[in-house]
Design an enzyme around this catalytic site. Structure first.
Site, PDB file in Angstrom:
ATOM      1  N   ASP A  60     -10.927  17.420  24.651  1.00  0.00           N
ATOM      2  CA  ASP A  60     -11.027  16.685  25.918  1.00  0.00           C
ATOM      3  C   ASP A  60      -9.735  15.913  26.169  1.00  0.00           C
ATOM      4  O   ASP A  60      -9.424  14.966  25.458  1.00  0.00           O
ATOM      5  CB  ASP A  60     -12.209  15.709  25.860  1.00  0.00           C
ATOM      6  CG  ASP A  60     -12.383  14.955  27.164  1.00  0.00           C
ATOM      7  OD1 ASP A  60     -13.215  15.373  27.978  1.00  0.00           O
ATOM      8  OD2 ASP A  60     -11.660  13.949  27.381  1.00  0.00           O
ATOM      9  N   TYR A 107      -3.340  11.192  30.398  1.00  0.00           N
ATOM     10  CA  TYR A 107      -3.070  10.920  28.983  1.00  0.00           C
ATOM     11  C   TYR A 107      -1.643  11.345  28.608  1.00  0.00           C
ATOM     12  O   TYR A 107      -1.111  10.923  27.586  1.00  0.00           O
ATOM     13  CB  TYR A 107      -4.042  11.643  28.042  1.00  0.00           C
ATOM     14  CG  TYR A 107      -5.511  11.340  28.213  1.00  0.00           C
ATOM     15  CD1 TYR A 107      -5.964  10.289  29.007  1.00  0.00           C
ATOM     16  CD2 TYR A 107      -6.467  12.112  27.558  1.00  0.00           C
ATOM     17  CE1 TYR A 107      -7.312  10.041  29.163  1.00  0.00           C
ATOM     18  CE2 TYR A 107      -7.827  11.864  27.704  1.00  0.00           C
ATOM     19  CZ  TYR A 107      -8.245  10.833  28.509  1.00  0.00           C
ATOM     20  OH  TYR A 107      -9.582  10.601  28.649  1.00  0.00           O
ATOM     21  N   LYS A 132      -8.618  16.377  33.448  1.00  0.00           N
ATOM     22  CA  LYS A 132      -9.128  15.529  34.540  1.00  0.00           C
ATOM     23  C   LYS A 132      -8.063  15.276  35.600  1.00  0.00           C
ATOM     24  O   LYS A 132      -6.881  15.148  35.276  1.00  0.00           O
ATOM     25  CB  LYS A 132      -9.619  14.190  33.972  1.00  0.00           C
ATOM     26  CG  LYS A 132     -10.512  14.360  32.752  1.00  0.00           C
ATOM     27  CD  LYS A 132     -11.086  13.069  32.234  1.00  0.00           C
ATOM     28  CE  LYS A 132     -11.767  13.290  30.883  1.00  0.00           C
ATOM     29  NZ  LYS A 132     -10.864  13.213  29.730  1.00  0.00           N
ATOM     30  N   HIS A 189     -11.416  12.000  37.557  1.00  0.00           N
ATOM     31  CA  HIS A 189     -11.322  11.019  36.473  1.00  0.00           C
ATOM     32  C   HIS A 189     -12.007   9.681  36.797  1.00  0.00           C
ATOM     33  O   HIS A 189     -12.696   9.112  35.956  1.00  0.00           O
ATOM     34  CB  HIS A 189      -9.857  10.797  36.094  1.00  0.00           C
ATOM     35  CG  HIS A 189      -9.660  10.368  34.684  1.00  0.00           C
ATOM     36  ND1 HIS A 189      -8.544  10.683  33.945  1.00  0.00           N
ATOM     37  CD2 HIS A 189     -10.452   9.654  33.851  1.00  0.00           C
ATOM     38  CE1 HIS A 189      -8.665  10.166  32.733  1.00  0.00           C
ATOM     39  NE2 HIS A 189      -9.812   9.528  32.654  1.00  0.00           N
TER      40      HIS A 189
END
Ligand code: A2P
Length: 274
Positions: free
Chosen positions: A47, A52, A77, A110
């Protein structure tokens, strides 16, 4: 049940019960190695998210691990700023490119950015119809956010990924989500690691000869959730997967629920500034 056990999403796609989370895992060796360790340990679910900043390392580790594309479930996301700038589709393509994939297994909105998430859902519908995401869903959605999607679209999200752990048990939201056939997927299932020293959890875990991390993850599994604990350490990644050989009793499940403080480690979906 084991590491390759799955739950069925509302469109028939199977999602592995346990995945590796890579939030706050650095782009480069840290994420690359964590994903490699996880796949070596038998994980088949990763994930990540555009924000990120580590999709490239995730993709490289998957490729180098030699695992077949069909044997690994990859989630990423859509970031908030890309929704605000109306570049949802482009953002999706950038994620694919960084991951080195031609489809993802699950693509999520998100955060429920006000005025943007319903429009963005329409783009996810298109991505789904084109087969470029095997399933689409949402993250950080409360009941009223979900209701907005139901009112605007016939496509029901497959997953709702929300902060949830023993100090934020999310009973109402989880039950509502599940009652709509949507899989509930906690983020920061270990309370971002802050819960691992909790005395109640440590002492309950001892009864099962398990760590507090393993107890918490099993509590989530027994609630019917998907777990995506984050770690960059090989031994912890392995440990977090050793949760299929014990059952938390009803009494101990109830003890864990009593730890609820409605306490977040992250932002509140009703009020976030990013
Ligand atoms: P690290 O990545 O240094 O191993 P969450 O998934 O709730 O966000 O929790 C992630 C945090 O918990 C990270 O700081 C991670 O540290 C730590 N962590 C994950 N698994 C374990 C474990 N089995 N034992 C101790 N700490 C863990």
């Amino acid at each position: 049940m084991n590491l390759s056990s799955t739950l069925k999403l509302n469109n028939g796609v199977d999602i592995p019960l346990l995945g590796l989370g890579v939030f706050r895992s650095e782009e480069g060796d840290e994420t690359y190695n964590a994903v490699k360790y996880a796949i070596e340990a038998g994980y088949c679910h990763i994930d990540t998210a555009a924000v990120y900043g580590n999709e490239k390392s995730v993709g490289r580790a998957i490729k180098d691990s030699g695992i077949k594309r069909g044997d690994i479930f990859v989630t990423t996301k859509l970031w908030n700023e890309d929704m605000r700038r109306g570049r949802q589709y482009e953002a999706f393509e950038e994620s694919l490119e960084k991951l080195g994939l031609d489809y993802v297994d699950l693509y999520l909105i998100h955060w429920p950015v006000k005025g943007e998430y319903v429009k963005s859902w329409k783009v996810l519908e298109q991505i789904y119809k084109e087969g470029r995401a095997r399933a689409v869903g949402v993250s950080n959605f409360h009941i009223h956010h979900l209701d907005d999607i139901f009112a605007a679209s016939d496509l029901v999200p497959a997953v709702n990924q929300v902060e949830c752990h023993p100090e934020l048990t999310q009973v109402e939201l989880a039950l509502y989500t599940q009652s709509k056939g949507i899989v509930f997927e906690p983020w920061s299932p270990l309370g971002a690691g802050q819960l691992l020293g909790n005395e109640t959890l440590v002492s309950l875990a001892k009864k099962y000869n398990k760590t507090s991390a393993q107890l918490i993850l099993k509590w989530g599994l027994q609630r019917g959730f998907i777990n995506i604990p984050k770690s960059v350490h090989k031994e912890r990644i392995i440990q977090n997967a050793q949760i299929f050989d014990f059952t938390v009793s009803d009494e101990d499940m109830a003890e864990i629920f009593k730890l609820n403080l409605n306490k977040r480690t992250g932002a509140d979906p009703e009020n976030f500034s990013f």
